[in-house]
Scaffold this motif. Structure first.
Motif: not given
Length: 368
Positions: A5, A32-33
């Motif tokens: 992340r 997921g960033n």
């Protein structure tokens, strides 16, 4: 980058660039960033008001990665005043406004720009542009190795010599105080400690070939130098347990901690946690030390500390005061309990109202 992340800040300068940015933002967020897209144009509503340079300076402080969607020259001029070092700079990418090319511009290895560039190129169906020599020639990169193993890296000048040696086709030594698994990359040769002769530690290659001049040591010890030029990869495998008198001045707590590390030849960065008993959870000196070391301050109840198995330096006074016979040793072991093979580097030592103990846990190094 999957599973890693990142906080990513992007900026574009045209409507076409904004469209590319929106597509890239969506794809990066799916991984997921945390992604923010900014604009800088009088033709785009809600654009940033300050200069691009000011915006860049702010992102250098808060973002893991910065992506410029526009000309490379804008990016270069914007980041120039803020560049510090490979170990501190965020990953910086440049994407042309049509999304045809993704350039890894800064912090390719430690910052993750090379890996992020490949991911961004995959999202945009673009061409990734990576210029680091080890990547181009498919050679082992020690800084990437350190990052993937969640380790710190020190002696960056020597790290450059590792890359130079590998690119020149020379052998590079590899020594580790910790177990490792996987296949040793091409160009690396495994070395081990052979004993002590005339008070000097000796090293040799496992296959009997001459010891390389340049090498890598996975170690927590500052004085570990198996090779004439040694890069240090330092796992955060240690736990520092401490106790102190109430409201003990921060300077004394800090002095005790760093004296412990120095006397035992341990990198401060090898410490993964500071630990004590829960009655000390608001102790100013310990909280300040935790912040300075950049590690969590873990506290445990007397019951939790009493449940720790092992032999400890017992004190009846401490037992009557806080309900457990030893704070620093037990809390250090408790903080490191997710490790196997825990052993003491330093047993309880006290001076001027502060006690310290230091333990080291196992750490497994992996080659992918």
């Amino acid at each position: 980058m999957k599973g890693k992340r990142m906080k990513i800040s992007m900026i574009c300068y045209t409507l076409t660039g904004q469209q590319t940015g929106e597509k890239l933002k969506k794809g990066l967020e799916k991984e997921g960033n945390i992604v923010s897209l900014f604009t800088k144009s009088k033709y785009i509503p809600d654009s940033i008001k300050g200069s691009c340079g000011k915006w860049t300076g702010e992102q250098f402080e808060t973002a893991d990665s910065i992506i410029f969607i526009g000309a490379a020259g804008i990016a270069v001029r914007s980041i120039a005043p803020f560049i510090q070092s490979k170990k501190k700079d965020p990953a910086v990418l440049v994407v042309d406004e049509l999304g045809k090319f993704v350039i890894s511009l800064l912090s390719g290895h430690l910052g993750g720009a090379n890996e992020l560039a490949c991911l961004a190129a995959d999202i945009l169906q673009a061409i990734p542009v990576v210029t680091t020599a080890t990547d181009l020639e498919g050679k082992f990169a020690v800084d990437v190795f350190a990052k993937k193993n969640n380790c710190h890296i020190f002696r960056m000048k020597e790290a450059k010599e590792v890359s130079a040696a590998l690119l020149a086709g020379e052998k590079v030594g590899f020594y580790s105080e910790f177990p490792w698994e996987g296949e040793l990359p091409e160009g690396l040769i495994w070395c081990q400690k052979t004993g002590i002769s005339l008070s000097e530690i000796q090293y040799e290659t496992v296959d009997g070939t001459p010891l390389p001049e340049v090498g890598i040591a996975v170690t927590v010890h500052k004085s570990c130098h198996p090779f004439a030029s040694t890069t240090h990869v330092v796992p955060p495998a240690a736990a520092l347990g401490m106790g102190c008198r109430k409201n003990k001045e921060s300077e004394a707590v800090e002095k005790a901690a760093f004296s412990c590390l120095k006397e035992n030849d341990i990198y401060p960065e090898a410490v993964a946690a500071l630990a004590s008993i829960d009655v000390k959870k608001e102790e100013p000196g310990l909280l300040a030390l935790s912040e300075k070391l950049g590690v969590p301050f873990k506290t445990f109840s007397s019951e939790e500390l009493l449940s720790v198995q092992g032999e400890f330096t017992s004190s009846s006074f401490v037992s009557k005061t806080v309900g457990v016979d030893n704070v620093c040793e037990r809390s250090a072991v408790k903080a490191a309990e997710n490790h196997t093979g825990i052993h003491f580097i330093q047993r309880k030592r006290g001076a001027e109202g502060v006690t310290t103990a230091l333990v080291l846990g196992d750490w497994r190094i992996r080659f992918e």
